[in-house]
Structures are given as structure tokens and as C-alpha cells.
Design an enzyme around this catalytic site. Sequence first.
Site: not given
Length: 175
Positions: A74, A108, A7-8, A20, A97-99, A71, A84, A95, A104, A15
Site C-alpha cells: 500500500a 490503487r 506492509p502486510n 494474493y 504487485h501480486l494482484s 513490492n 525518495d 516494482e 481493483r 492473507r
Amino acid sequence: MLLLNGPNLGILGRREPEIYGTDTLADIETAVADELSDRGWKVVSVQHDSEGDLVGAVHRHSDSTVGAIVNPGALMIAGWSLRDALASYPPPWIEVHLSNVWAREQFRHESVIAPLASGVVVGLGAFGYRLAARALLHLAPDPLRPQVPVDGPRTSAGTAAPHAASPAASSPMPG
């Protein structure tokens, strides 16, 4: 190689660029494809805001990809059905994540997905995807290169071929 974004992430570049970055998802796809080009792997890029669509993508591509960069956005927090689906994805996956999620908000700080991953890259912006691609090059077998068993080549009888000992290996080690 499956590039799965949650998402996003389809609106990267506009964004919250202070968090990001300014790279778009298309920029990231190009960078990942560049990392994988020497191996001849193609990138299958999937981005959905819906968890169910991401689950479907994992199932559709589980037998046709050599690995994945994921990625979950959320969905790392409570994406149990994505978790699953990834649990049944046989190739290695990373996995991303940009940040730096641990720098944060508290919510998270835990990923329900990360314990299943071959590795996790966080906080390095779009460059983290390149690093994940490099890791997959190391982790996933190259279908064009013959695989040698971990304990060395086999003889025709199926036993491990003897290894020549190096001088260092044959000298006694000090105590």
C-alpha cells in the site's frame, strides 16, 4: 540483490489468498534466489510493515546490491519517503504487485513509486517476482563479465574498433 517487501506482505499465504495467492514470502524468496543462482547473486530479503524501516533498508543496501525487486504494498499510494529513498538508489529496480492493481479499487490505480522504477510487474501473483528477477538479470551488469561499451570494443587509442559490415548492411536498401 535486494528483495524489499512492504506492509502486510509478511503474512502472505494466509492473507486474502483469493487475491494474493497461497505462496508465502519464504516461497517467493526461494523462487527469486533460484532465478538468480546462475549469476551467483545472493538475495537480501527485507520485509517491514513500517515505511521508515524500508527507507533504512534501501539506504543500507544501496552500495552493496546490484538491483532490487520492490513490492511496496500500500505504500505505492502515498509512500513518499520510500519513493525518495528509491530515487537515490542507483542500481536498477523493478516494482512488483501480486494482484492487478488496476482491476481493483480506484485508490490503487496510481503509484508514486512506479515512475522511478526500471519496470513494473503487476497481476501475475508470485510468478511476477520471478519475472522481475529475470528482468534484473538483463538490466544489471554482471560484475564477473567484462563490460563492452555500447558503441563496440575500443582500440588502444580509445576509438571504437571498426565493425565488419555484413552483406545486408553493405547492400543498398530499397526506397
